[in-house]
Design a protein around this motif. Structure first.
Motif, PDB file in Angstrom:
ATOM      1  N   SER A  34     -16.700   9.162 -14.923  1.00 17.75           N
ATOM      2  CA  SER A  34     -17.837  10.084 -14.964  1.00 17.75           C
ATOM      3  C   SER A  34     -17.581  11.344 -14.169  1.00 17.75           C
ATOM      4  O   SER A  34     -18.062  12.406 -14.524  1.00 17.75           O
ATOM      5  N   ASN A  58     -22.069  17.806 -22.604  1.00 22.51           N
ATOM      6  CA  ASN A  58     -23.212  17.149 -21.973  1.00 22.51           C
ATOM      7  C   ASN A  58     -24.397  18.093 -21.849  1.00 22.51           C
ATOM      8  O   ASN A  58     -25.537  17.738 -22.151  1.00 22.51           O
ATOM      9  N   MET A  62     -28.078  18.077 -23.675  1.00 18.76           N
ATOM     10  CA  MET A  62     -29.311  18.041 -22.878  1.00 18.76           C
ATOM     11  C   MET A  62     -30.242  19.209 -23.191  1.00 18.76           C
ATOM     12  O   MET A  62     -31.359  19.264 -22.701  1.00 18.76           O
ATOM     13  N   ASN A  83     -22.441  16.471 -11.651  1.00 20.72           N
ATOM     14  CA  ASN A  83     -23.195  15.219 -11.814  1.00 20.72           C
ATOM     15  C   ASN A  83     -24.406  15.395 -12.715  1.00 20.72           C
ATOM     16  O   ASN A  83     -25.510  14.939 -12.396  1.00 20.72           O
ATOM     17  N   GLU A  84     -24.208  16.071 -13.847  1.00 20.74           N
ATOM     18  CA  GLU A  84     -25.346  16.378 -14.716  1.00 20.74           C
ATOM     19  C   GLU A  84     -26.040  15.131 -15.269  1.00 20.74           C
ATOM     20  O   GLU A  84     -27.266  15.103 -15.402  1.00 20.74           O
ATOM     21  N   GLN A  85     -25.269  14.088 -15.554  1.00 20.31           N
ATOM     22  CA  GLN A  85     -25.875  12.871 -16.109  1.00 20.31           C
ATOM     23  C   GLN A  85     -26.704  12.147 -15.046  1.00 20.31           C
ATOM     24  O   GLN A  85     -27.801  11.653 -15.328  1.00 20.31           O
ATOM     25  N   ASP A  86     -26.178  12.103 -13.823  1.00 18.94           N
ATOM     26  CA  ASP A  86     -26.935  11.485 -12.731  1.00 18.94           C
ATOM     27  C   ASP A  86     -28.217  12.258 -12.449  1.00 18.94           C
ATOM     28  O   ASP A  86     -29.275  11.677 -12.197  1.00 18.94           O
ATOM     29  N   LYS A  88     -29.904  14.096 -14.568  1.00 19.92           N
ATOM     30  CA  LYS A  88     -30.818  13.838 -15.684  1.00 19.92           C
ATOM     31  C   LYS A  88     -31.554  12.515 -15.497  1.00 19.92           C
ATOM     32  O   LYS A  88     -32.788  12.461 -15.611  1.00 19.92           O
ATOM     33  N   MET A  89     -30.816  11.456 -15.192  1.00 20.73           N
ATOM     34  CA  MET A  89     -31.445  10.137 -15.017  1.00 20.73           C
ATOM     35  C   MET A  89     -32.389  10.131 -13.822  1.00 20.73           C
ATOM     36  O   MET A  89     -33.458   9.519 -13.865  1.00 20.73           O
ATOM     37  N   LYS A  98     -37.410  15.878 -20.703  1.00 23.11           N
ATOM     38  CA  LYS A  98     -36.073  16.384 -21.022  1.00 23.11           C
ATOM     39  C   LYS A  98     -36.080  17.906 -21.103  1.00 23.11           C
ATOM     40  O   LYS A  98     -35.120  18.566 -20.719  1.00 23.11           O
TER      41      LYS A  98
END
Length: 377
Positions: A34, A58, A62, A83-86, A88-89, A98
């Motif tokens: 990741s 990513n 988004m 850390n875009e996914q972290d 987001k979550m 979103k």
């Protein structure tokens, strides 16, 4: 000897192949984690950019506006780790939609450089002030910089402790965080300087409760802590000289409506005040009337020259006397278009503005509509 040499060459070939396979496997492994190495492949012979990096994919998925993000903080796209996914979550778990998340990253892409641990700690500190996660999400939507600008959580924690120690209430801190969140990104020393300055002003004016004075000033003007002490000092001196106030009168003004203009640029405040005087003098007002007008509602100094003049002209053209305006300065809070439309509606309903109260021009929409409905029977 020939067989031995042949065996030696074969061993070297196999060993080299094995090393090559290990390097190849390692590259595949690191591409799958990741925290990725970031690189954008540049244009080919036709000069077209080949943006195939995982980060861009990513962000596009988004809904992030890549062009806006690159324009605002291009350095983020050169980071080795994001850390875009972290992020987001994390924000989804706090109730952000979103669309809001995409908007936050588009306007403040540095947000994707914050770690989950840092985000959680900072969020917990903000929750010591705000009543719900939704309130924080609303602040982030309006001003993402306020939360993501710094990852110095120790500084934030120290600022919160300091504000409580000098008598600010949770309600006051909530107002600060909602309206001027950058205050909490200030260094602790910077916030101390402003508070100590305000305390010294309080004592110099003969007030015996510095904590109460500081609390009133900051609550009325939450932006003051993101201004310099020099600016605030100059504005206090301007108010005292403009209205020829003694210490008691100045204290009352600062604890009241005067606090709201202390964060203005001094040149801007002086220019607008001079314009107000010149405009009212041209309409036959005395120095005393001008001072009464501005002193009763210092917010008038916020109005730029053209806006102030246009609103005054609009009212005068509708046969409203300048003395009525001086008695009801808040009518100038309404926009020019609102003044024009309300004047037209009230006149059509038989309301005589030249002889009646003009305060309906500044009422809330709900209260104004009720008044208009009553006039129209």
């Amino acid at each position: 000897m020939a067989p031995r040499n042949l065996l030696y060459m074969r061993s070297n070939f196999l060993l080299g192949s094995r090393c090559w396979m290990i390097r190849f496997s390692t590259e595949i492994l690191f591409k799958s984690v990741s925290f990725r190495l970031f690189g954008v492949k540049r244009n080919n012979a036709d000069g077209e950019s080949l943006e195939k990096d995982e980060l861009l994919n990513n962000l596009l998925t988004m809904g992030v506006d890549i062009d806006m993000a690159k324009k605002r903080q291009p350095g983020v796209f050169n980071r080795m780790v994001t850390n875009e996914q972290d992020l987001k979550m994390f924000l989804l778990s706090k109730g952000a939609s979103k669309e809001v998340i995409a908007s936050i990253i588009s306007r403040y892409p540095r947000a994707i450089t914050r770690t989950s641990e840092s985000l959680s700690k900072r969020w917990d500190l903000w929750r010591k002030i705000m009543a719900s996660d939704l309130e924080i999400v609303n602040i982030l939507e309006r001003s993402p910089e306020s939360f993501f600008r710094s990852n110095n959580n120790l500084n934030l924690e120290n600022n919160i402790k300091f504000f409580y120690s000098v008598g600010l209430t949770r309600k006051c801190l909530c107002r600060l965080l909602t309206n001027a969140p950058r205050t909490f990104s200030n260094s602790l020393d910077l916030n101390k300087q402003m508070v100590e300055f305000l305390q010294s002003v309080c004592l110099s004016l003969g007030h015996k409760d510095p904590a109460d004075f500081v609390r009133k000033i900051i609550f009325k003007n939450p932006f003051i802590l993101i201004r310099s002490t020099k600016r605030v000092k100059t504005n206090i001196e301007f108010l005292q000289s403009a209205f020829s106030l003694n210490s008691e009168e100045l204290l009352a003004l600062l604890c009241g409506p005067g606090a709201e203009i202390l964060d203005l640029s001094n040149d801007y405040a002086k220019r607008n005040y001079t314009n107000i005087k010149e405009k009212l003098f041209s309409l036959g007002c005395t120095e005393e009337e001008v001072q009464k007008f501005v002193f009763s509602y210092p917010d008038m100094i916020y109005l730029a020259e053209k806006k102030f003049n246009d609103k005054i002209d609009c009212l005068i053209q509708e046969k409203i006397n300048i003395s009525q305006i001086i008695e009801s300065p808040r009518v100038l809070d309404s926009s020019l278009s609102t003044l024009k439309s309300r004047i037209k509606e009230l006149v059509n309903a038989g309301y005589n503005l030249s002889t009646s109260n003009i305060t309906p021009l500044s009422w809330s929409l709900k209260r104004y509509k009720a008044k208009l409905k009553k006039l129209n029977g």
